[in-house]
Write a protein that holds these residues in place. Structure first.
Motif, PDB file in Angstrom:
ATOM      1  N   GLN A  79       8.837 -47.260 -57.499  1.00 35.90           N
ATOM      2  CA  GLN A  79       8.472 -47.321 -56.088  1.00 35.90           C
ATOM      3  C   GLN A  79       9.394 -48.314 -55.380  1.00 35.90           C
ATOM      4  N   LEU A  80      10.179 -47.827 -54.444  1.00 37.92           N
ATOM      5  CA  LEU A  80      11.220 -48.628 -53.818  1.00 37.92           C
ATOM      6  C   LEU A  80      10.887 -48.996 -52.378  1.00 37.92           C
ATOM      7  N   ILE A  81      11.386 -50.135 -51.956  1.00 39.40           N
ATOM      8  CA  ILE A  81      11.394 -50.482 -50.536  1.00 39.40           C
ATOM      9  C   ILE A  81      12.316 -49.494 -49.828  1.00 39.40           C
ATOM     10  N   THR A  82      11.894 -48.947 -48.724  1.00 37.24           N
ATOM     11  CA  THR A  82      12.728 -47.960 -48.037  1.00 37.24           C
ATOM     12  C   THR A  82      13.930 -48.629 -47.380  1.00 37.24           C
ATOM     13  N   ALA A  83      14.949 -47.836 -47.089  1.00 42.36           N
ATOM     14  CA  ALA A  83      16.140 -48.354 -46.412  1.00 42.36           C
ATOM     15  C   ALA A  83      15.780 -48.931 -45.052  1.00 42.36           C
ATOM     16  N   GLU A  84      14.838 -48.293 -44.344  1.00 43.47           N
ATOM     17  CA  GLU A  84      14.442 -48.780 -43.029  1.00 43.47           C
ATOM     18  C   GLU A  84      13.700 -50.107 -43.144  1.00 43.47           C
ATOM     19  N   GLN A  85      12.820 -50.228 -44.145  1.00 39.03           N
ATOM     20  CA  GLN A  85      12.123 -51.489 -44.371  1.00 39.03           C
ATOM     21  C   GLN A  85      13.114 -52.591 -44.726  1.00 39.03           C
ATOM     22  N   CYS A  86      14.076 -52.273 -45.573  1.00 39.40           N
ATOM     23  CA  CYS A  86      15.083 -53.255 -45.960  1.00 39.40           C
ATOM     24  C   CYS A  86      15.840 -53.769 -44.742  1.00 39.40           C
ATOM     25  N   ARG A  87      16.267 -52.874 -43.882  1.00 40.62           N
ATOM     26  CA  ARG A  87      17.016 -53.280 -42.693  1.00 40.62           C
ATOM     27  C   ARG A  87      16.178 -54.211 -41.814  1.00 40.62           C
ATOM     28  N   ARG A  88      14.917 -53.854 -41.599  1.00 32.96           N
ATOM     29  CA  ARG A  88      14.043 -54.692 -40.776  1.00 32.96           C
ATOM     30  C   ARG A  88      13.870 -56.079 -41.387  1.00 32.96           C
ATOM     31  N   ASP A 156      17.797 -49.356 -52.782  1.00 32.37           N
ATOM     32  CA  ASP A 156      17.478 -49.382 -54.217  1.00 32.37           C
ATOM     33  C   ASP A 156      16.681 -50.620 -54.605  1.00 32.37           C
ATOM     34  N   LEU A 157      15.884 -51.156 -53.667  1.00 30.31           N
ATOM     35  CA  LEU A 157      15.249 -52.449 -53.888  1.00 30.31           C
ATOM     36  C   LEU A 157      13.824 -52.344 -54.422  1.00 30.31           C
ATOM     37  N   ASN A 158      13.529 -53.206 -55.401  1.00 33.12           N
ATOM     38  CA  ASN A 158      12.163 -53.369 -55.879  1.00 33.12           C
ATOM     39  C   ASN A 158      11.407 -54.393 -55.044  1.00 33.12           C
ATOM     40  N   LYS A 159      12.069 -55.506 -54.725  1.00 30.86           N
ATOM     41  CA  LYS A 159      11.465 -56.531 -53.892  1.00 30.86           C
ATOM     42  C   LYS A 159      12.535 -57.457 -53.344  1.00 30.86           C
ATOM     43  N   ILE A 160      12.110 -58.361 -52.464  1.00 31.33           N
ATOM     44  CA  ILE A 160      13.011 -59.305 -51.817  1.00 31.33           C
ATOM     45  C   ILE A 160      12.377 -60.683 -51.888  1.00 31.33           C
ATOM     46  N   ALA A 192       4.528 -73.684 -52.007  1.00 27.80           N
ATOM     47  CA  ALA A 192       5.432 -72.608 -52.436  1.00 27.80           C
ATOM     48  C   ALA A 192       6.858 -72.875 -51.966  1.00 27.80           C
ATOM     49  N   LEU A 193       7.814 -72.466 -52.790  1.00 24.74           N
ATOM     50  CA  LEU A 193       9.232 -72.637 -52.474  1.00 24.74           C
ATOM     51  C   LEU A 193       9.866 -71.349 -51.962  1.00 24.74           C
ATOM     52  N   PHE A 194       9.330 -70.217 -52.375  1.00 26.45           N
ATOM     53  CA  PHE A 194       9.868 -68.914 -52.005  1.00 26.45           C
ATOM     54  C   PHE A 194       8.745 -68.000 -51.522  1.00 26.45           C
ATOM     55  N   GLY A 195       9.087 -67.092 -50.630  1.00 27.83           N
ATOM     56  CA  GLY A 195       8.236 -65.964 -50.305  1.00 27.83           C
ATOM     57  C   GLY A 195       8.848 -64.716 -50.901  1.00 27.83           C
ATOM     58  N   ASP A 196       8.052 -63.658 -51.049  1.00 26.50           N
ATOM     59  CA  ASP A 196       8.632 -62.387 -51.472  1.00 26.50           C
ATOM     60  C   ASP A 196       7.915 -61.222 -50.812  1.00 26.50           C
ATOM     61  N   LEU A 197       8.622 -60.112 -50.742  1.00 26.49           N
ATOM     62  CA  LEU A 197       8.093 -58.881 -50.163  1.00 26.49           C
ATOM     63  C   LEU A 197       8.365 -57.739 -51.119  1.00 26.49           C
ATOM     64  N   GLY A 198       7.343 -56.905 -51.326  1.00 23.25           N
ATOM     65  CA  GLY A 198       7.479 -55.747 -52.183  1.00 23.25           C
ATOM     66  C   GLY A 198       6.758 -54.555 -51.595  1.00 23.25           C
TER      67      GLY A 198
END
Length: 277
Positions: A79-88, A156-160, A192-198
């Protein structure tokens, strides 16, 4: 089919300096020789699962905190992050002046100034994990294969993951992206030191469900090992949940029992207690 075993990597299979205890290798190999299946279940993407881990002998992996599921080279689900989500997301993080890296099975792709901006967080993360040489920690050691100067608009992203200048950065990002799974790491709550999005709704727990469906496995045969809050969904999903002694209070509370620290042969001791070796 014997037991189906799921093992987190960082802080569970390897210590916080990425050392792999020989006792853990022995435990896994002995369990598999007895007919049990063993999968790593990690926040890492496949690009971060280096040969020494595969060389142990594994039946597959769950990566990206559940976005990717593989059994003997067969991709069960991805399950991938969409290209549109990545750009945003990339545009938002740039506008907030938050450095970040994109996590893909094809590699880790960093923003322009991540290496220098992340050094204080990497030092602090190392200090919190009790590393004696924390002040010498750097991004190159923590992420040896990080890729720079690549296109950051990807499909092609799993998370950020992104650096937090303050906890408010996480709160604002979470409000901005309700369509994503938002989390933090490197510390509890405001430390926390980092946030992440998936991908929304993806957890280690539901990823195990996908794998069991594929294997026609029974949840009654599942065992999970973890050390962090992100591992709680898989401990809750599996029949037996084991927390490492070096884990935090939340996961210890969620576990059926607590074993020793990762660097004190905790994984091996738990395998013995469970009759896996």
């Amino acid at each position: 089919m014997g037991k189906i075993i799921f093992i987190d990597v960082d802080g569970t299979l390897v210590d916080y300096e990425n050392n792999l205890p020989e006792s853990a290798v022995t435990a896994i190999r002995t369990a598999r020789a007895s007919g049990h299946r063993v999968y790593i279940c990690t926040g890492r993407s496949k690009a971060e699962v280096y040969p020494p881990l595969w060389d142990i002998g594994l039946d597959g992996m769950i990566g990206g905190n559940g976005s990717y599921v593989e059994d003997w080279g067969h991709v069960v689900t991805h399950q991938l992050i969409t290209a549109e989500q990545c750009r945003r997301i990339v545009d938002w993080l740039h506008n907030r002046k938050l450095e970040f890296y994109l996590e893909s099975n094809n590699g880790l792709f960093a923003s322009e100034h991540f290496a220098e901006a992340a050094k204080p967080a990497i030092i602090e993360y190392s200090r919190r994990k009790g590393k004696p040489d924390a002040l010498q920690a750097d991004v190159k050691t923590a992420f040896p294969d990080m890729i720079y100067h690549e296109n950051l608009y990807r499909d092609d992203l799993n998370k950020i993951s992104y650096l937090l200048n303050s906890y408010q950065d996480f709160l604002d990002t979470k409000e901005q992206f309700p369509d994503m799974e938002n989390g933090t790491w490197g510390g509890a709550g405001e430390t926390a030191l980092f946030g992440d999005l998936g991908v929304k709704g993806v957890t280690k727990g539901n990823a195990i469900g996908h794998l069991l469906d594929y294997l026609h496995g029974d949840v009654a045969d599942t065992i999970a090992f973890g050390d962090a809050k992100i591992d709680i969904p898989m401990l809750n999903f599996c029949h037996t949940g084991v927390a490492m002694g070096n884990g935090g209070p939340e996961i210890k509370e969620a576990a059926d029992f607590v074993t020793d620290d990762v660097d004190r042969d905790g994984l091996y001791h738990a395998f013995v207690k469970l009759g896996l070796v």
